[in-house]
Design a protein around this motif. Sequence first.
Motif, PDB file in Angstrom:
ATOM      1  N   TYR A  76     -54.910  -4.586  32.459  1.00  0.00           N
ATOM      2  CA  TYR A  76     -55.679  -3.574  33.175  1.00  0.00           C
ATOM      3  C   TYR A  76     -56.875  -3.044  32.392  1.00  0.00           C
ATOM      4  N   GLY A  77     -56.948  -3.336  31.094  1.00  0.00           N
ATOM      5  CA  GLY A  77     -58.110  -2.933  30.308  1.00  0.00           C
ATOM      6  C   GLY A  77     -57.850  -1.747  29.383  1.00  0.00           C
ATOM      7  N   LYS A  78     -58.815  -1.527  28.501  1.00  0.00           N
ATOM      8  CA  LYS A  78     -58.687  -0.506  27.468  1.00  0.00           C
ATOM      9  C   LYS A  78     -58.537   0.898  28.052  1.00  0.00           C
ATOM     10  N   ASN A  79     -59.300   1.209  29.091  1.00  0.00           N
ATOM     11  CA  ASN A  79     -59.255   2.561  29.652  1.00  0.00           C
ATOM     12  C   ASN A  79     -57.884   2.904  30.222  1.00  0.00           C
ATOM     13  N   GLU A  80     -57.238   1.931  30.869  1.00  0.00           N
ATOM     14  CA  GLU A  80     -55.897   2.179  31.406  1.00  0.00           C
ATOM     15  C   GLU A  80     -54.884   2.356  30.285  1.00  0.00           C
ATOM     16  N   ALA A  81     -55.055   1.616  29.195  1.00  0.00           N
ATOM     17  CA  ALA A  81     -54.159   1.793  28.045  1.00  0.00           C
ATOM     18  C   ALA A  81     -54.335   3.180  27.446  1.00  0.00           C
ATOM     19  N   LYS A  82     -55.573   3.635  27.327  1.00  0.00           N
ATOM     20  CA  LYS A  82     -55.822   4.979  26.813  1.00  0.00           C
ATOM     21  C   LYS A  82     -55.227   6.033  27.738  1.00  0.00           C
ATOM     22  N   ARG A  83     -55.308   5.782  29.046  1.00  0.00           N
ATOM     23  CA  ARG A  83     -54.728   6.716  30.014  1.00  0.00           C
ATOM     24  C   ARG A  83     -53.214   6.808  29.827  1.00  0.00           C
ATOM     25  N   GLY A  84     -52.576   5.668  29.581  1.00  0.00           N
ATOM     26  CA  GLY A  84     -51.142   5.665  29.336  1.00  0.00           C
ATOM     27  C   GLY A  84     -50.772   6.423  28.075  1.00  0.00           C
ATOM     28  N   VAL A  85     -51.570   6.249  27.020  1.00  0.00           N
ATOM     29  CA  VAL A  85     -51.336   6.978  25.770  1.00  0.00           C
ATOM     30  C   VAL A  85     -51.450   8.479  26.000  1.00  0.00           C
ATOM     31  N   LEU A  86     -52.480   8.898  26.707  1.00  0.00           N
ATOM     32  CA  LEU A  86     -52.689  10.318  26.972  1.00  0.00           C
ATOM     33  C   LEU A  86     -51.573  10.886  27.838  1.00  0.00           C
ATOM     34  N   LEU A  87     -51.120  10.114  28.817  1.00  0.00           N
ATOM     35  CA  LEU A  87     -50.035  10.566  29.687  1.00  0.00           C
ATOM     36  C   LEU A  87     -48.760  10.806  28.879  1.00  0.00           C
ATOM     37  N   GLY A  88     -48.453   9.907  27.968  1.00  0.00           N
ATOM     38  CA  GLY A  88     -47.285  10.088  27.119  1.00  0.00           C
ATOM     39  C   GLY A  88     -47.405  11.315  26.238  1.00  0.00           C
ATOM     40  N   PHE A  89     -48.592  11.552  25.713  1.00  0.00           N
ATOM     41  CA  PHE A  89     -48.831  12.713  24.862  1.00  0.00           C
ATOM     42  C   PHE A  89     -48.614  14.016  25.643  1.00  0.00           C
ATOM     43  N   VAL A  90     -49.164  14.094  26.845  1.00  0.00           N
ATOM     44  CA  VAL A  90     -49.011  15.291  27.675  1.00  0.00           C
ATOM     45  C   VAL A  90     -47.540  15.527  28.015  1.00  0.00           C
TER      46      VAL A  90
END
Length: 227
Positions: A76-90
């Motif tokens: 899905y690309g870098k942006n989706e991976a970053k979104r997943g990381v941020l979601l886990g953090f929240v």
Amino acid sequence: MNEILWLCFAVVDLSLVVVLFRLFGRSGLYALIVFNLILCNLQVIKTVELFGLTTTLGNILYASVYLSTDLLSEFYGKNEAKRGVLLGFVALVMMTVYMQIALKFVPTPEDFAQPHLEAIFGFMPRIALASMAAYLISQTHDVWAFHRLKERTNGRHLWLRNNVSTMVSQMLDSAVFCFVAFWGVFEGPVLAEIFLTTYLFKAFVAALDTPFIYLARKVGTQDEQFA
């Protein structure tokens, strides 16, 4: 029994990452990141002996978080991976705050849960702080390294970017987490052993997840947005 249970648990957990990716695509991976991240921060409180070494639990679930973000990066690309990381953090922040609020409620005389919750979640702020710092540093590096290697190899050698990015990131994660979470809790030799064994087991699971990322690529996903 610990070793057999640990290996079986690793295979089952990594298999479920592929299954949920197949059934739900990126939504399944997002859910796994949140679920595994929260649960591994509870399991990490428990120390066990595996293969004659002292280590903490949670390394399997945490390693599968890396598999999930690598799948997001790959498909899905870098942006989706970053979104997943941020979601886990929240999600981790919310769990920590909510459980600290829950502990502030005065229990009834008949309540039996408060001492057990305090034993687990009373230590949680430090664990959560260590986990959040380690998680953000290591996962940010993992996403960056994964795509950097993908660019340098022109999209070839999935096994290389999966293993190198994850193993280096896991080393960063273990170093930051052990220092913040356990400094002053364990003596130096025990702390060093926890760091070393935690990283070794994470690295083992990182290597073990390689067939699963290829399997995920083969089976694909029913996510309509995948195309």
